[in-house]
Write an enzyme that holds these catalytic residues in place. Structure first.
Site, PDB file in Angstrom:
ATOM      1  N   ASP A 274       0.798  -1.230   0.000  1.00 10.88           N
ATOM      2  CA  ASP A 274       0.000   0.000   0.000  1.00 10.88           C
ATOM      3  C   ASP A 274       0.830   1.280   0.000  1.00 10.88           C
ATOM      4  O   ASP A 274       1.665   1.492   0.874  1.00 10.88           O
ATOM      5  CB  ASP A 274      -0.924  -0.013   1.228  1.00 10.88           C
ATOM      6  CG  ASP A 274      -1.946   1.107   1.182  1.00 10.88           C
ATOM      7  OD1 ASP A 274      -2.257   1.594   0.076  1.00 10.88           O
ATOM      8  OD2 ASP A 274      -2.442   1.499   2.252  1.00 10.88           O
ATOM      9  N   GLU A 276      -1.076   4.037  -0.076  1.00  2.89           N
ATOM     10  CA  GLU A 276      -2.161   4.976   0.177  1.00  2.89           C
ATOM     11  C   GLU A 276      -2.510   5.078   1.661  1.00  2.89           C
ATOM     12  O   GLU A 276      -1.721   5.571   2.456  1.00  2.89           O
ATOM     13  CB  GLU A 276      -3.372   4.595  -0.685  1.00  2.89           C
ATOM     14  CG  GLU A 276      -4.338   5.747  -0.869  1.00  2.89           C
ATOM     15  CD  GLU A 276      -5.775   5.364  -0.566  1.00  2.89           C
ATOM     16  OE1 GLU A 276      -6.635   6.236  -0.702  1.00  2.89           O
ATOM     17  OE2 GLU A 276      -6.044   4.220  -0.181  1.00  2.89           O
ATOM     18  N   SER A 278      -2.498   3.422   4.355  1.00  4.71           N
ATOM     19  CA  SER A 278      -1.755   2.909   5.514  1.00  4.71           C
ATOM     20  C   SER A 278      -0.341   3.478   5.597  1.00  4.71           C
ATOM     21  O   SER A 278       0.452   3.043   6.425  1.00  4.71           O
ATOM     22  CB  SER A 278      -1.713   1.378   5.496  1.00  4.71           C
ATOM     23  OG  SER A 278      -0.911   0.923   4.433  1.00  4.71           O
ATOM     24  N   ARG A 315      15.726 -10.710   7.066  1.00  3.36           N
ATOM     25  CA  ARG A 315      14.517 -11.260   6.456  1.00  3.36           C
ATOM     26  C   ARG A 315      14.578 -11.029   4.951  1.00  3.36           C
ATOM     27  O   ARG A 315      14.972  -9.952   4.505  1.00  3.36           O
ATOM     28  CB  ARG A 315      13.294 -10.561   7.050  1.00  3.36           C
ATOM     29  CG  ARG A 315      12.022 -11.341   6.870  1.00  3.36           C
ATOM     30  CD  ARG A 315      11.057 -11.046   7.986  1.00  3.36           C
ATOM     31  NE  ARG A 315      11.405 -11.751   9.210  1.00  3.36           N
ATOM     32  CZ  ARG A 315      10.843 -11.521  10.387  1.00  3.36           C
ATOM     33  NH1 ARG A 315       9.910 -10.615  10.505  1.00  3.36           N
ATOM     34  NH2 ARG A 315      11.198 -12.204  11.458  1.00  3.36           N
ATOM     35  N   ARG A 342      -1.151  -0.842  -4.356  1.00  6.89           N
ATOM     36  CA  ARG A 342      -2.176   0.200  -4.309  1.00  6.89           C
ATOM     37  C   ARG A 342      -1.515   1.556  -4.516  1.00  6.89           C
ATOM     38  O   ARG A 342      -0.638   1.947  -3.758  1.00  6.89           O
ATOM     39  CB  ARG A 342      -2.951   0.167  -2.986  1.00  6.89           C
ATOM     40  CG  ARG A 342      -4.033   1.264  -2.935  1.00  6.89           C
ATOM     41  CD  ARG A 342      -5.163   0.969  -1.959  1.00  6.89           C
ATOM     42  NE  ARG A 342      -4.783   1.048  -0.563  1.00  6.89           N
ATOM     43  CZ  ARG A 342      -5.657   1.113   0.455  1.00  6.89           C
ATOM     44  NH1 ARG A 342      -6.967   1.119   0.214  1.00  6.89           N
ATOM     45  NH2 ARG A 342      -5.244   1.138   1.707  1.00  6.89           N
ATOM     46  N   GLU A 431     -15.502   2.649  -2.831  1.00  7.49           N
ATOM     47  CA  GLU A 431     -15.572   3.276  -1.501  1.00  7.49           C
ATOM     48  C   GLU A 431     -16.082   4.713  -1.572  1.00  7.49           C
ATOM     49  O   GLU A 431     -15.984   5.461  -0.609  1.00  7.49           O
ATOM     50  CB  GLU A 431     -14.200   3.213  -0.816  1.00  7.49           C
ATOM     51  CG  GLU A 431     -13.075   3.763  -1.658  1.00  7.49           C
ATOM     52  CD  GLU A 431     -11.696   3.506  -1.077  1.00  7.49           C
ATOM     53  OE1 GLU A 431     -11.577   2.958   0.027  1.00  7.49           O
ATOM     54  OE2 GLU A 431     -10.719   3.879  -1.752  1.00  7.49           O
ATOM     55  N   GLY A 456     -15.476  -0.968   1.250  1.00  3.13           N
ATOM     56  CA  GLY A 456     -14.758  -0.485   2.434  1.00  3.13           C
ATOM     57  C   GLY A 456     -15.691   0.388   3.253  1.00  3.13           C
ATOM     58  O   GLY A 456     -16.000   1.508   2.862  1.00  3.13           O
ATOM     59  N   ASP A 459     -14.370   4.341   4.646  1.00  3.40           N
ATOM     60  CA  ASP A 459     -14.318   5.409   3.639  1.00  3.40           C
ATOM     61  C   ASP A 459     -15.685   5.663   3.026  1.00  3.40           C
ATOM     62  O   ASP A 459     -16.090   6.800   2.818  1.00  3.40           O
ATOM     63  CB  ASP A 459     -13.318   5.049   2.536  1.00  3.40           C
ATOM     64  CG  ASP A 459     -12.001   5.782   2.721  1.00  3.40           C
ATOM     65  OD1 ASP A 459     -12.035   7.016   2.872  1.00  3.40           O
ATOM     66  OD2 ASP A 459     -10.947   5.134   2.733  1.00  3.40           O
ATOM     67  N   PRO A 540      -5.645  -8.302   9.225  1.00  2.00           N
ATOM     68  CA  PRO A 540      -4.664  -7.335   9.702  1.00  2.00           C
ATOM     69  C   PRO A 540      -3.255  -7.873   9.935  1.00  2.00           C
ATOM     70  O   PRO A 540      -2.354  -7.107  10.238  1.00  2.00           O
ATOM     71  CB  PRO A 540      -5.268  -6.878  11.037  1.00  2.00           C
ATOM     72  CG  PRO A 540      -6.003  -8.080  11.531  1.00  2.00           C
ATOM     73  CD  PRO A 540      -6.512  -8.785  10.316  1.00  2.00           C
ATOM     74  N   ASP A 630      -6.161   2.565   9.751  1.00  2.00           N
ATOM     75  CA  ASP A 630      -5.494   3.350   8.721  1.00  2.00           C
ATOM     76  C   ASP A 630      -6.288   4.641   8.533  1.00  2.00           C
ATOM     77  O   ASP A 630      -7.172   4.959   9.325  1.00  2.00           O
ATOM     78  CB  ASP A 630      -5.299   2.545   7.425  1.00  2.00           C
ATOM     79  CG  ASP A 630      -6.583   2.325   6.635  1.00  2.00           C
ATOM     80  OD1 ASP A 630      -7.648   2.848   7.038  1.00  2.00           O
ATOM     81  OD2 ASP A 630      -6.530   1.640   5.602  1.00  2.00           O
TER      82      ASP A 630
END
Length: 731
Positions: A274, A276, A278, A315, A342, A431, A456, A459, A540, A630
Site C-alpha cells: 500500500d 495509500e 496505511s 529477512r 495500491r 468506496e 470499504g 471510507d 490485519p 489506517d
C-alpha cells in the site's frame, strides 16, 4: 514546505527532485530496456496531457458537491422524495444511464485472482520488514497461529513465557479436528493415526498396522522426503493447499503419536502493498522509500535486517516450495503471496516533481508510472505474476468518468514503457458513493483491466456523510452498519460484480477485520464475508491470514457465488437512502459518548501520523482494545462530528472540551508504548502538555472543524500539510 529544501533538476518540462531523479535513473530503470532519456521524454509528455484532465475531474467533484448541498438546503425540512432526488442526480450527471449487460474481458490473470479464494493482506509499503512478512505469509504455521492467539483458551501456564503442554495438546487437537472435517479418512479418525506413507502415488494413513486412505483421494497432491518416510504431505481442498509436517525431532511432535510437528496452511493468497491509506508519505524522501521497497519486491532482492533480544536477523523473500507429485514428478508451489500495488487516488499532488506551470505533479499519476516501471523487473522473471501482469489497486475514484481516466493513465503507462495493451490490471475500490451508484458503468470503463472490486465501510460511510452533509444530522456511527444504505451497498457490490462476470475471473473483496488480538471473534464472524460472496477478504496480520484461511476450506466460495446470483439484486433506492436521524432526541450523555469515541480514535491515529509518520498501527480504542487503523478511520470520525456540529447536535466548544479530555487519555495510552522508542521514532510528545503548540492536536481539531470544507471529506490535505510542517520543525 517539504519542497523548499528539495533540490531540483530540470528535465524537459519537469523539475524533478534530485533524490527521486537519482533513484529512477540509477536503481529503477537499471536492467530494464527503458533508457532514462526514453522514460523522461515519454513521462513528461504523458504527464502534461494527463494533469489537466485530472484537475478537470476534481473540479467536477467540487461542482457536483455544491449542487447537492444546494438541493438539500432548498429541500430542508422536507422528507427526501427518492424519485425527485434520483431525477436531480441524473440531471446534474451524478447518476449515469445504465448501459447494456456485458462481461469483463480481462485476460492473463494469475490463479490467485481467478480461482484461489483466500485471505488478502494489506501492508504499508513504507515498512520493508512488514512488506516482507506479508509477502511470506502465503504459507503459515497453523500451530503457531493457534498457540499464540485467543482461539485456544488461556490457562495460568499459557499466560507465562513457559511452554504450556496442555495448550500444546489443544493446538494438536484443533489441527486434527480441521483434518477430520476437510480431509476425512475412509476408516478411522486423524486423531488416532500413528504414521503416513506413500504407496504407488497414493497416500496411506496408518493406525498401528491398520491402513486407510482419504475418502477423496484427489485431495492428495504430493509429498516431500522418502515415500515410506515422508517429511511432508501436501493436500488440497477448495484450491487451497496444506502441508502436514512430520518431524520426530521437533519439540511440537513430542506429544504426537504420528510425529506430526505442524500443519502449514496456504494463507495470504494475495497482498496489497500500500502506497495509500496505511502510509504517511508526503514528500520525495518518503515516496522514494515506498518505491524502493516495491522495486525490491519486484526484483526479488528486498532484505530487512533487524535486532531482536540482542540478536541480528535478516529477512528476505521465501523461495518456492518443492514437492514430489503423486506421479513422481518434481513440482513447485508458489512460495509467496501474489503482490498487488495500491496507488493513491486522483486527489493529492506531491512536491517530488513539478510541471512546466510550476504546479506539483498529481501523485496518482506519478505512482502509476513509477510502480509500473518496478514491475518490468518481474515481467522478465515472472516470480510474482507468472502471467506477466501488473496489478494496480486504485482507490477513491468517483464514478465512471474517473475510472475511465484511470484506463487512460495506464494506457499511457503501457505506451511509454512499451508494454502490451492491458498489461496493467486495475482493482476498483468501491468506496465512494458515486462509484457505488454507478458501479456497473465504472466496471464497463475498465472491462479489459478489472481484476478486483471491493467494499470499504469506513471510507464509504465518510463519503456518504460528506455527500449528504446538508441533508440533516446523521445517525450514530454504530447504527450505520445496520442501516438500509449499507446493506444495499455491500450486496450491490457483489451483485454487480457477478452480473459483470467477475466470478472465476476476478476478485470480489470485503473489508478488514480490525482487531488483531481478537482472533476467536474473527473466526466466529468473518465467515460472513464468504457468505456475502467475497472470494477474498482483508486481514490485519499474517496470523489472521492463517486463521481466516480455514474459512475458505469450510465454504466453497464459487458455489456460494452461483447461489447468490439467483437472489434479487440490491436496489438503487436503498443505496441512495440517506442515513439521517429521524427527529433525534439523544441525551447529552449519549452525544458526549459518541463524540468521545470518535475524538479518541481520531487523536490516537493522528498523533502517530503527524509526529512519527506512521500511517497504520494498532491504535487502542476508548476501551483499550487495539484496532488496526489506517486513514479511513479519520474520515468517518471527522465527518461524523463535523455533521453533528453543523446541525447543532453539539457545539464547537463542547467538541473542543471533549478533544482536550481525549487527548489526555491518548497521551496516557501512548506515553509508555515501547513501539515509539523501539522503532527509532523517538520519544512520544504529549499533546496535552501544550495544546497550542501540538501540531498533531491542531491537525485533529482541523479535521473536524474544517471537515465540512474538505474535498469529499478527505483527510489527506490537512494531514500532508501538517506532517510537512512537523518534518520541517524536526530538521
Amino acid at each position: 514546505m517539504g519542497a523548499m529544501k528539495e533540490k531540483y533538476t530540470k528535465i524537459n518540462n519537469l523539475s524533478v527532485s534530485n533524490k527521486l531523479l537519482d533513484f529512477i535513473n540509477t536503481e529503477l530503470l537499471k536492467d530494464t530496456n527503458i533508457s532514462s532519456e526514453k522514460f523522461w521524454t515519454g513521462f513528461d509528455k504523458a504527464i502534461h496531457e494527463l494533469a489537466p484532465k485530472n484537475k478537470e475531474l476534481l473540479k467536477i467533484r467540487e461542482d457536483l458537491q455544491k449542487k447537492i448541498d444546494n438541493w438539500h438546503i432548498a429541500n430542508k425540512g422536507n422528507e427526501t422524495n427518492l424519485e425527485e432526488y434520483k431525477k436531480f442526480l441524473k440531471e446534474i450527471g451524478y447518476l449515469k444511464e445504465l448501459g447494456p449487460d456485458f462481461k469483463i474481458q480481462t485476460n492473463n490473470v494469475d490463479e490467485e485472482i481467478t480461482s484461489i479464494a483466500g485471505p488478502q493482506l494489506v501492508v504499508p509499503i513504507l515498512n520493508e520488514r512488514y512488506a516482507l512478512n506479508a509477502a511470506n505469509a502465503r504459507w503459515m504455521s497453523l500451530y503457531d497461529s493457534l498457540y499464540g492467539t485467543d482461539i485456544i483458551e488461556q490457562s495460568e501456564d499459557s499466560a507465562s513465557q513457559r511452554y504450556d503442554p496442555l495448550r500444546g495438546e489443544m493446538v494438536i487437537k484443533y489441527g486434527r479436528d480441521f483434518l477430520v472435517k476437510y480431509f476425512p479418512l475412509e476408516n478411522f479418525e486423524w486423531h488416532n493415526i500413528t504414521s503416513l506413507k506413500i504407496n504407488n502415488g497414493s497416500l496411506t494413513i496408518l493406525k498401528g498396522s491398520a491402513e486407510t486412505s482419504l475418502k477423496n483421494k484427489d485431495k492428495f497432491i504430493g509429498h516431500r522426503g522418502e515415500a515410506n518416510d515422508p517429511s511432508a504431505i501436501i493436500l488440497k481442498n477448495n484450491n487451497l493447499h496444506i502441508e502436514i509436517i512430520i518431524d520426530p525431532n521437533a519439540f511440537s511432535a513430542q506429544q504426537d503419536p504420528a510425529k506430526i510437528s505442524d500443519i502449514i496452511v496456504e494463507a495470504a493468497v494475495s497482498t496489497i502493498c500500500d502506497n495509500e491509506d496505511s502510509v504517511a508519505a508526503v514528500d520525495a524522501d518518503d515516496k522514494i522509500i515506498c518505491y524502493r521497497n516495491w522495486l525490491g519486491l519486484m526484483k526479488g532482492d528486498l532484505k530487512s535486517t533487524f535486532e531482536k533480544n540482542g540478536k541480528t536477523y535478516e529477512r528476505k523473500l521465501n523461495p518456492d516450495r518443492s514437492y514430489v507429485s503423486k506421479d513422481g514428478k518434481g513440482l513447485k508451489l508458489h512460495g509467496r503471496s501474489l503482490l498487488l500495488i495500491r496507488n493513491v487516488g486522483h486527489l493529492m499532488t506531491n512536491s517530488a516533481i513539478t510541471l512546466k506551470d510550476g504546479s506539483e505533479i498529481p501523485e496518482g499519476i506519478m505512482d502509476a508510472f513509477i510502480t509500473s516501471v518496478a514491475c518490468l523487473h518481474d515481467i522478465k522473471k515472472k516470480s510474482n505474476s507468472r502471467s506477466g501482469s501488473i496489478y494496480i489497486v486504485k482507490p477513491k475514484m468517483h464514478g465512471p468518468d474517473e475510472t475511465s481516466f484511470t484506463d487512460l493513465i495506464f494506457t499511457k503507462v503501457e505506451e511509454v514503457l512499451g508494454l502490451e495493451k492491458y498489461t496493467c490490471k486495475i482493482g476498483i475500490m468501491d468506496e465512494e458513493r458515486r462509484t457505488s451508484s454507478n458501479l456497473k458503468e465504472c466496471i464497463r470503463t475498465l472491462q479489459n483491466r478489472v481484476f478486483f472490486i471491493n467494499t470499504g465501510f469506513l471510507d464509504r460511510t465518510g463519503d456518504e456523510m460528506h455527500t449528504s452533509m446538508e441533508a440533516g444530522p446523521m445517525i450514530k456511527k454504530g447504527d450505520m452498519k445496520s442501516s438500509k444504505w449499507i446493506n444495499a451497498y455491500e450486496n450491490n457490490n457483489v451483485d454487480i460484480g457477478l452480473q459483470c462476470g467477475l466470478s472465476g475471473r476476478a476478485q470480489i473483496g470485503k473489508g478488514m477485520w480490525a482487531m488483531p488480538d481478537k482472533m476467536n471473534e474473527m473466526m466466529q464472524q468473518k465467515t460472513g464475508h464468504l457468505n456475502a460472496g467475497a472470494n477474498c477478504a482483508w486481514v490485519p496480520s499474517p496470523t489472521a491470514a492463517a486463521l481466516h484461511a480455514l474459512h475458505y476450506h469450510e465454504i466453497n466460495i464459487f458455489e456460494k457465488q452461483k447461489e447468490i446470483q439467483k437472489r434479487e439484486s440490491a436496489k438503487l433506492d436503498d443505496l441512495l437512502t440517506i442515513p439521517v436521524a429521524d427527529r433525534p432526541n439523544w441525551s447529552m450523555e449519549e452525544i458526549n459518548s459518541e463524540i468521545s469515541n470518535s475524538a479518541q480514535t481520531l487523536l490516537g491515529y493522528v498523533v502517530r501520523w503527524i509526529d512519527h509518520g506512521v500511517g497504520c498501527s494498532k491504535v487502542p480504542d476508548i476501551n483499550n482494545v487495539g484496532l488496526m487503523e489506517d486513514r479511513a478511520t479519520l474520515r468517518i470520525s471527522s465527518q461524523h462530528i463535523a455533521n453533528w456540529i453543523h446541525h447543532d447536535i453539539c457545539t464547537k466548544s463542547q467538541v473542543m472540551e471533549v478533544m482536550k479530555k481525549m487527548a489526555k487519555i491518548v497521551d496516557d495510552q501512548n506515553k509508555n508504548d515501547g513501539a515509539y522508542t523501539r522503532s527509532g521514532r523517538g520519544s512520544y510528545e504529549m499533546m496535552s502538555e501544550n495544546f497550542e503548540q501540538s501540531i498533531a492536536f491542531k491537525t485533529a481539531c482541523d479535521l473536524i472543524f474544517k471537515g465540512k470544507e474538505q474535498p469529499s471529506g478527505y483527510t489527506e490535505p490537512l494531514l500532508h500539510q501538517n506532517r510537512l510542517l512537523k518534518k520541517s520543525s524536526q530538521n
